[in-house]
Design a protein around this motif. Structure first.
Motif, PDB file in Angstrom:
ATOM      1  N   GLY A  32       0.804  -1.219   0.000  1.00 28.32           N
ATOM      2  CA  GLY A  32       0.000   0.000   0.000  1.00 28.32           C
ATOM      3  C   GLY A  32       0.839   1.271   0.000  1.00 28.32           C
ATOM      4  O   GLY A  32       0.630   2.163  -0.841  1.00 28.32           O
ATOM      5  N   PRO A  33       1.826   1.393   0.910  1.00 27.56           N
ATOM      6  CA  PRO A  33       2.682   2.589   0.927  1.00 27.56           C
ATOM      7  C   PRO A  33       3.458   2.784  -0.371  1.00 27.56           C
ATOM      8  O   PRO A  33       3.618   3.916  -0.833  1.00 27.56           O
ATOM      9  CB  PRO A  33       3.619   2.331   2.108  1.00 27.56           C
ATOM     10  CG  PRO A  33       2.828   1.446   3.018  1.00 27.56           C
ATOM     11  CD  PRO A  33       2.056   0.556   2.104  1.00 27.56           C
ATOM     12  N   ASP A  34       3.935   1.684  -0.971  1.00 28.76           N
ATOM     13  CA  ASP A  34       4.666   1.800  -2.233  1.00 28.76           C
ATOM     14  C   ASP A  34       3.755   2.313  -3.347  1.00 28.76           C
ATOM     15  O   ASP A  34       4.165   3.124  -4.183  1.00 28.76           O
ATOM     16  CB  ASP A  34       5.261   0.451  -2.632  1.00 28.76           C
ATOM     17  CG  ASP A  34       6.465   0.077  -1.778  1.00 28.76           C
ATOM     18  OD1 ASP A  34       7.069   0.987  -1.182  1.00 28.76           O
ATOM     19  OD2 ASP A  34       6.780  -1.125  -1.700  1.00 28.76           O
ATOM     20  N   LEU A  35       2.499   1.808  -3.357  1.00 32.15           N
ATOM     21  CA  LEU A  35       1.542   2.291  -4.356  1.00 32.15           C
ATOM     22  C   LEU A  35       1.240   3.774  -4.157  1.00 32.15           C
ATOM     23  O   LEU A  35       1.097   4.529  -5.123  1.00 32.15           O
ATOM     24  CB  LEU A  35       0.249   1.475  -4.280  1.00 32.15           C
ATOM     25  CG  LEU A  35       0.211   0.166  -5.068  1.00 32.15           C
ATOM     26  CD1 LEU A  35      -1.089  -0.591  -4.774  1.00 32.15           C
ATOM     27  CD2 LEU A  35       0.332   0.421  -6.565  1.00 32.15           C
ATOM     28  N   GLN A  36       1.136   4.181  -2.903  1.00 31.91           N
ATOM     29  CA  GLN A  36       0.895   5.590  -2.616  1.00 31.91           C
ATOM     30  C   GLN A  36       2.036   6.461  -3.138  1.00 31.91           C
ATOM     31  O   GLN A  36       1.800   7.503  -3.763  1.00 31.91           O
ATOM     32  CB  GLN A  36       0.740   5.816  -1.108  1.00 31.91           C
ATOM     33  CG  GLN A  36      -0.666   5.555  -0.588  1.00 31.91           C
ATOM     34  CD  GLN A  36      -0.808   5.983   0.855  1.00 31.91           C
ATOM     35  OE1 GLN A  36      -0.648   5.171   1.762  1.00 31.91           O
ATOM     36  NE2 GLN A  36      -1.099   7.248   1.072  1.00 31.91           N
ATOM     37  N   ARG A  37       3.260   6.043  -2.893  1.00 32.77           N
ATOM     38  CA  ARG A  37       4.411   6.822  -3.343  1.00 32.77           C
ATOM     39  C   ARG A  37       4.497   6.866  -4.861  1.00 32.77           C
ATOM     40  O   ARG A  37       4.839   7.896  -5.454  1.00 32.77           O
ATOM     41  CB  ARG A  37       5.703   6.226  -2.768  1.00 32.77           C
ATOM     42  CG  ARG A  37       5.919   6.533  -1.287  1.00 32.77           C
ATOM     43  CD  ARG A  37       7.325   6.166  -0.858  1.00 32.77           C
ATOM     44  NE  ARG A  37       7.538   4.720  -0.876  1.00 32.77           N
ATOM     45  CZ  ARG A  37       7.301   3.935   0.162  1.00 32.77           C
ATOM     46  NH1 ARG A  37       6.832   4.438   1.294  1.00 32.77           N
ATOM     47  NH2 ARG A  37       7.532   2.636   0.073  1.00 32.77           N
ATOM     48  N   LEU A  38       4.149   5.741  -5.490  1.00 33.38           N
ATOM     49  CA  LEU A  38       4.281   5.645  -6.942  1.00 33.38           C
ATOM     50  C   LEU A  38       3.174   6.387  -7.685  1.00 33.38           C
ATOM     51  O   LEU A  38       3.420   7.029  -8.720  1.00 33.38           O
ATOM     52  CB  LEU A  38       4.280   4.170  -7.354  1.00 33.38           C
ATOM     53  CG  LEU A  38       4.757   3.818  -8.763  1.00 33.38           C
ATOM     54  CD1 LEU A  38       6.205   4.247  -8.967  1.00 33.38           C
ATOM     55  CD2 LEU A  38       4.626   2.316  -8.998  1.00 33.38           C
ATOM     56  N   THR A  39       1.949   6.306  -7.158  1.00 34.37           N
ATOM     57  CA  THR A  39       0.798   6.896  -7.851  1.00 34.37           C
ATOM     58  C   THR A  39       0.395   8.263  -7.322  1.00 34.37           C
ATOM     59  O   THR A  39      -0.404   8.958  -7.950  1.00 34.37           O
ATOM     60  CB  THR A  39      -0.420   5.961  -7.731  1.00 34.37           C
ATOM     61  OG1 THR A  39      -0.757   5.802  -6.337  1.00 34.37           O
ATOM     62  CG2 THR A  39      -0.131   4.589  -8.336  1.00 34.37           C
TER      63      THR A  39
END
Length: 310
Positions: A32-39
């Motif tokens: 979830g955190p990685d998706l937040q940073r990426l998107t």
């Protein structure tokens, strides 16, 4: 992946495309955190994205492998197995696989009377399905029952009879009730190596059938209990009962998913309304699974079948 086909906010779709995520697999491999940073999306949008792509993935394929349903006696394991035997026969849009089940009994006689009762009351249990669809399904004709009194018979069944039914499209679900019964009778502690080899053989064959024919496998298992004494010499010991699934680590390594069912103790029931109403609320817990968090829900078992409850 055509993201526009999913029920996602246009803002979310734009963020996915900008992040150059091209498949559901790529999304699910990110936290979830990685998706937040990426998107650059909010946590709420990311959680909705993960839920949406997970549902899309589950709707497009069958989760294959061995699912174990383990629990104490009278927790409702066989009831769940019987109900799944009927659920698998429903059309896809109502959660079924439009096929039958092979139900392998290793201990008790198959509860045919209870199955017929469940069939007769499907219209009460499945109110989400139009009555004309329920009437068209010949439930009793698609439950294939086998009895295996020993391990060799079980292996012969899953290597010869089951593949024939699967290859002809007559079944899409395999249930073994129960996997522990045969091993409990045939093996002692001194035969642990032989027992492990049999478990690996059975597990490998069930995996092969599940993946090869895109058919789920449900193995009902029992629990074992040990007494754990705690305290000091010369004092009153506290005796605790520890429960764990039967068959040990060798069998656990064969599983894709483990579910555990339980029911309140008789002492607890006497102190609740269940003693007066006769309604016992049981618990189904996810112990481990590749696609589900550790969680639980409650259910009851009544005349028409297993029902979830608040």
């Amino acid at each position: 992946m055509d993201w526009d086909q999913l029920e996602l906010n246009p803002k979310v779709i734009a963020a996915i495309k900008k992040a150059k995520l091209k498949s559901i697999k790529e999304v699910l491999h990110l936290s979830g955190p990685d998706l937040q940073r990426l998107t650059k999306l909010s946590n709420t949008d990311v959680q909705h994205l993960l839920k949406t792509v997970s549902l899309a993935l589950r709707n497009n394929c069958v989760l294959t492998g061995i699912t174990e349903l383990v629990g104490q006696s009278s927790a409702g394991k066989t009831q769940i197995g019987l109900q799944l035997s009927l659920c698998v026969q429903y059309p896809y849009e109502y959660g079924g696989l439009e096929s039958g089940v092979i139900y392998i009994c290793t201990e008790d006689v198959f509860p045919d009377k209870r199955l017929q009762q469940l069939i007769a009351l499907q219209h009460q249990l499945r109110t989400d399905v139009p009555q004309e669809i329920i009437k068209k399904i010949k439930f009793g004709n698609s439950v294939f029952i086998e009895h295996a009194a020993d391990i060799d018979t079980l292996i012969e069944c899953i290597t010869k009879k089951v593949p024939i039914l699967l290859s002809r499209g007559m079944v899409r679900l395999i249930i073994i009730d129960s996997i522990a019964a045969l091993f409990r009778c045939e093996f002692g502690i001194q035969h642990s190596i032989t027992k492990a080899k049999y478990l690996q053989t059975i597990g490998a064959k069930l995996h092969q059938l599940s993946s090869g024919f895109q058919s789920p496998v449900l193995c009902i298992n029992q629990i074992t209990s040990t007494m754990d004494e705690r305290g000091l010499a010369g004092t009153n010991l506290n005796v605790l009962e520890r429960v764990s699934p039967a068959l040990g680590i060798t069998w656990s390594n064969q599983l894709l998913m483990r579910l555990m069912v339980s029911r309140p103790s008789s002492e607890f029931l006497r102190d609740t309304d269940a003693s007066a109403t006769g309604i016992v609320v049981r618990t189904l817990s996810v112990i481990f699974a590749p696609h589900l968090p550790q969680s639980y829900c409650h259910y009851t078992v009544n005349e028409e079948g297993v029902k979830g409850t608040e």
